[in-house]
Design a protein around this motif. Structure first.
Motif, PDB file in Angstrom:
ATOM      1  N   SER A  39       0.853  -1.201   0.000  1.00  0.00           N
ATOM      2  CA  SER A  39       0.000   0.000   0.000  1.00  0.00           C
ATOM      3  C   SER A  39       0.883   1.243   0.000  1.00  0.00           C
ATOM      4  O   SER A  39       2.049   1.176   0.411  1.00  0.00           O
ATOM      5  CB  SER A  39      -0.907   0.014   1.236  1.00  0.00           C
ATOM      6  OG  SER A  39      -0.136  -0.057   2.418  1.00  0.00           O
ATOM      7  N   ASN A  40       0.319   2.347  -0.441  1.00  0.00           N
ATOM      8  CA  ASN A  40       1.054   3.615  -0.457  1.00  0.00           C
ATOM      9  C   ASN A  40       1.592   3.927   0.945  1.00  0.00           C
ATOM     10  O   ASN A  40       0.813   3.991   1.912  1.00  0.00           O
ATOM     11  CB  ASN A  40       0.126   4.763  -0.884  1.00  0.00           C
ATOM     12  CG  ASN A  40      -0.083   4.798  -2.382  1.00  0.00           C
ATOM     13  OD1 ASN A  40       0.768   5.297  -3.113  1.00  0.00           O
ATOM     14  ND2 ASN A  40      -1.196   4.242  -2.852  1.00  0.00           N
ATOM     15  N   CYS A  41       2.907   4.123   1.068  1.00  0.00           N
ATOM     16  CA  CYS A  41       3.564   4.449   2.349  1.00  0.00           C
ATOM     17  C   CYS A  41       3.206   3.462   3.452  1.00  0.00           C
ATOM     18  O   CYS A  41       3.181   3.820   4.635  1.00  0.00           O
ATOM     19  CB  CYS A  41       3.237   5.870   2.819  1.00  0.00           C
ATOM     20  SG  CYS A  41       3.652   7.126   1.626  1.00  0.00           S
ATOM     21  N   ASN A  42       2.879   2.243   3.061  1.00  0.00           N
ATOM     22  CA  ASN A  42       2.477   1.188   4.012  1.00  0.00           C
ATOM     23  C   ASN A  42       1.338   1.631   4.935  1.00  0.00           C
ATOM     24  O   ASN A  42       1.298   1.288   6.113  1.00  0.00           O
ATOM     25  CB  ASN A  42       3.689   0.717   4.840  1.00  0.00           C
ATOM     26  CG  ASN A  42       3.443  -0.654   5.473  1.00  0.00           C
ATOM     27  OD1 ASN A  42       2.635  -1.443   4.984  1.00  0.00           O
ATOM     28  ND2 ASN A  42       4.112  -0.929   6.582  1.00  0.00           N
ATOM     29  N   THR A  43       0.402   2.411   4.382  1.00  0.00           N
ATOM     30  CA  THR A  43      -0.696   2.948   5.208  1.00  0.00           C
ATOM     31  C   THR A  43      -1.781   1.905   5.492  1.00  0.00           C
ATOM     32  O   THR A  43      -2.605   2.105   6.389  1.00  0.00           O
ATOM     33  CB  THR A  43      -1.334   4.164   4.501  1.00  0.00           C
ATOM     34  OG1 THR A  43      -1.521   3.829   3.110  1.00  0.00           O
ATOM     35  CG2 THR A  43      -0.437   5.385   4.612  1.00  0.00           C
ATOM     36  N   GLN A  44      -1.822   0.825   4.697  1.00  0.00           N
ATOM     37  CA  GLN A  44      -2.769  -0.278   4.938  1.00  0.00           C
ATOM     38  C   GLN A  44      -4.195   0.242   5.205  1.00  0.00           C
ATOM     39  O   GLN A  44      -4.764  -0.024   6.264  1.00  0.00           O
ATOM     40  CB  GLN A  44      -2.278  -1.131   6.121  1.00  0.00           C
ATOM     41  CG  GLN A  44      -0.847  -1.643   5.933  1.00  0.00           C
ATOM     42  CD  GLN A  44      -0.196  -2.134   7.213  1.00  0.00           C
ATOM     43  OE1 GLN A  44      -0.741  -2.999   7.880  1.00  0.00           O
ATOM     44  NE2 GLN A  44       0.965  -1.565   7.542  1.00  0.00           N
ATOM     45  N   PRO A 134     -11.031   4.673   4.356  1.00  0.00           N
ATOM     46  CA  PRO A 134     -11.218   6.055   4.823  1.00  0.00           C
ATOM     47  C   PRO A 134     -11.191   7.003   3.625  1.00  0.00           C
ATOM     48  O   PRO A 134     -10.686   6.645   2.564  1.00  0.00           O
ATOM     49  CB  PRO A 134      -9.982   6.275   5.705  1.00  0.00           C
ATOM     50  CG  PRO A 134      -8.951   5.350   5.137  1.00  0.00           C
ATOM     51  CD  PRO A 134      -9.683   4.159   4.584  1.00  0.00           C
ATOM     52  N   VAL A 135     -11.745   8.215   3.798  1.00  0.00           N
ATOM     53  CA  VAL A 135     -11.703   9.221   2.722  1.00  0.00           C
ATOM     54  C   VAL A 135     -10.412  10.006   2.861  1.00  0.00           C
ATOM     55  O   VAL A 135     -10.171  10.642   3.884  1.00  0.00           O
ATOM     56  CB  VAL A 135     -12.899  10.189   2.845  1.00  0.00           C
ATOM     57  CG1 VAL A 135     -12.814  11.295   1.795  1.00  0.00           C
ATOM     58  CG2 VAL A 135     -14.197   9.415   2.702  1.00  0.00           C
ATOM     59  N   ILE A 136      -9.548   9.920   1.829  1.00  0.00           N
ATOM     60  CA  ILE A 136      -8.279  10.654   1.865  1.00  0.00           C
ATOM     61  C   ILE A 136      -8.062  11.296   0.497  1.00  0.00           C
ATOM     62  O   ILE A 136      -7.925  10.585  -0.505  1.00  0.00           O
ATOM     63  CB  ILE A 136      -7.097   9.723   2.243  1.00  0.00           C
ATOM     64  CG1 ILE A 136      -7.324   9.158   3.663  1.00  0.00           C
ATOM     65  CG2 ILE A 136      -5.764  10.468   2.161  1.00  0.00           C
ATOM     66  CD1 ILE A 136      -6.368   8.068   4.079  1.00  0.00           C
ATOM     67  N   VAL A 142      -5.965   5.447  -2.326  1.00  0.00           N
ATOM     68  CA  VAL A 142      -6.500   4.517  -1.319  1.00  0.00           C
ATOM     69  C   VAL A 142      -7.265   3.382  -2.019  1.00  0.00           C
ATOM     70  O   VAL A 142      -7.117   2.211  -1.662  1.00  0.00           O
ATOM     71  CB  VAL A 142      -7.415   5.267  -0.317  1.00  0.00           C
ATOM     72  CG1 VAL A 142      -7.921   4.328   0.754  1.00  0.00           C
ATOM     73  CG2 VAL A 142      -6.665   6.423   0.311  1.00  0.00           C
ATOM     74  N   ALA A 143      -8.034   3.754  -3.040  1.00  0.00           N
ATOM     75  CA  ALA A 143      -8.780   2.721  -3.784  1.00  0.00           C
ATOM     76  C   ALA A 143      -7.804   1.743  -4.443  1.00  0.00           C
ATOM     77  O   ALA A 143      -8.056   0.535  -4.482  1.00  0.00           O
ATOM     78  CB  ALA A 143      -9.688   3.373  -4.822  1.00  0.00           C
ATOM     79  N   GLY A 144      -6.673   2.273  -4.938  1.00  0.00           N
ATOM     80  CA  GLY A 144      -5.653   1.390  -5.517  1.00  0.00           C
ATOM     81  C   GLY A 144      -5.157   0.394  -4.484  1.00  0.00           C
ATOM     82  O   GLY A 144      -4.998  -0.802  -4.774  1.00  0.00           O
ATOM     83  N   ASP A 145      -4.934   0.866  -3.262  1.00  0.00           N
ATOM     84  CA  ASP A 145      -4.462  -0.035  -2.191  1.00  0.00           C
ATOM     85  C   ASP A 145      -5.508  -1.122  -1.909  1.00  0.00           C
ATOM     86  O   ASP A 145      -5.168  -2.284  -1.663  1.00  0.00           O
ATOM     87  CB  ASP A 145      -4.186   0.757  -0.905  1.00  0.00           C
ATOM     88  CG  ASP A 145      -3.010   1.721  -1.060  1.00  0.00           C
ATOM     89  OD1 ASP A 145      -2.189   1.532  -1.976  1.00  0.00           O
ATOM     90  OD2 ASP A 145      -2.914   2.667  -0.247  1.00  0.00           O
ATOM     91  N   LEU A 146      -6.780  -0.719  -1.931  1.00  0.00           N
ATOM     92  CA  LEU A 146      -7.821  -1.727  -1.674  1.00  0.00           C
ATOM     93  C   LEU A 146      -7.890  -2.755  -2.807  1.00  0.00           C
ATOM     94  O   LEU A 146      -8.188  -3.930  -2.579  1.00  0.00           O
ATOM     95  CB  LEU A 146      -9.188  -1.064  -1.453  1.00  0.00           C
ATOM     96  CG  LEU A 146      -9.465  -0.879   0.046  1.00  0.00           C
ATOM     97  CD1 LEU A 146      -8.751   0.346   0.592  1.00  0.00           C
ATOM     98  CD2 LEU A 146     -10.934  -0.845   0.358  1.00  0.00           C
TER      99      LEU A 146
END
Ligand SMILES: Cc1cc2nc3c(=O)[nH]c(=O)nc-3n(C[C@H](O)[C@H](O)[C@H](O)COP(=O)(O)O)c2cc1C
Length: 222
Positions: A39-44, A134-136, A142-146
């Motif tokens: 995930s981006n910056c390991n934000t999970q 979450p909304v960021i 974030v959608a890419g991480d999901l």
């Protein structure tokens, strides 16, 4: 154990399941695999709600009511007509294969509606994982991480002899799902994954969705 290549090739969207629940230890193992996603910056940023048993029944009922009443509350834009050009062509071909695999004629509007409504029964799967975020900012990263999480989850299901189907359609009823499960409003629903043991019929009838040639998607520069 399937090789990586076989796992990737074997995975397909499964749309009919045995009612037998998946043992908790196996669900745990799949979740452990998915948790390893990048995930981006390991934000999970994935917030996953796994629904089974009596809650699953209550959710299916709430979704049935909401869909009959056309009470759509998507957190994110969705309009199939927005896919244009070659993306639109692929979407139309997908629709043909999708309904054919369920034995429904293209012109049979009621048959198509019924087939589509099976989404809200989770295609009989005993479990559904709902992928909230979450909304960021504009949410794209974030959608890419999901998406990363979803694919690891799906491949792990295949490697465990299970099957699953990602479902944007569930996200069209985000408020209904949040209300039924008591999930706060600041978590947004991207999609769900119904999962379980595939029925024999599912494996037989699952459409083998085609893919474009690699060179239809990739450009090399050197
Ligand atoms: C994010 C996402 C959302 C999807 N939503 C749905 C859905 O709501 N209902 C459904 O039956 N299939 C849904 N699918 C499954 C796609 O139709 C399927 O992945 C695609 O046709 C390729 O087929 P395959 O998964 O069998 O390889 C979704 C897939 C993805 C990745």
């Amino acid at each position: 154990m399937l090789s990586f290549k076989d796992t990737v090739r074997e995975r397909r969207s499964i749309r009919d399941f045995l009612s037998t629940p998946v043992p908790e230890a196996i669900i745990r193992d799949v979740l452990e695999d998915a948790q390893r996603s990048p995930s981006n910056c390991n934000t999970q940023p994935w917030n996953i709600h796994v629904v089974s048993g009596a809650k699953r029944l209550a959710l299916a009922e709430a979704l049935h009511e909401a869909s009959e009443a056309e009470r759509y509350t998507p957190d994110f834009f969705w309009d199939e007509a927005a896919f244009q050009g070659r993306y639109g062509e692929r979407r139309r071909e997908h629709g043909k294969l999708y309904y054919e695999s369920m034995g429904v004629q293209r012109e049979d509007k009621e048959g198509r509606r019924k087939a589509s409504a099976r989404n809200f029964l989770f295609f009989n799967a005993p479990h559904v994982a709902l992928l909230f975020m979450p909304v960021i900012g504009d949410n794209v990263r974030v959608a890419g991480d999901l998406g990363m999480y979803g694919q690891t989850f799906l491949l792990s299901l295949t490697a465990h002899g299970l099957g699953g189907v990602p479902q944007t359609v569930l996200g069209l009823f985000a408020d209904t799902i949040r209300e039924t499960l008591g999930i706060p409003d600041d978590l947004k629903l991207l999609f769900g994954i119904s999962f379980g043991f595939p029925s024999g019929a599912a494996v037989e009838s699952s459409a083998r969705m085609w893919r474009d040639d690699v060179l239809g998607s990739v450009t090399f520069h050197d």
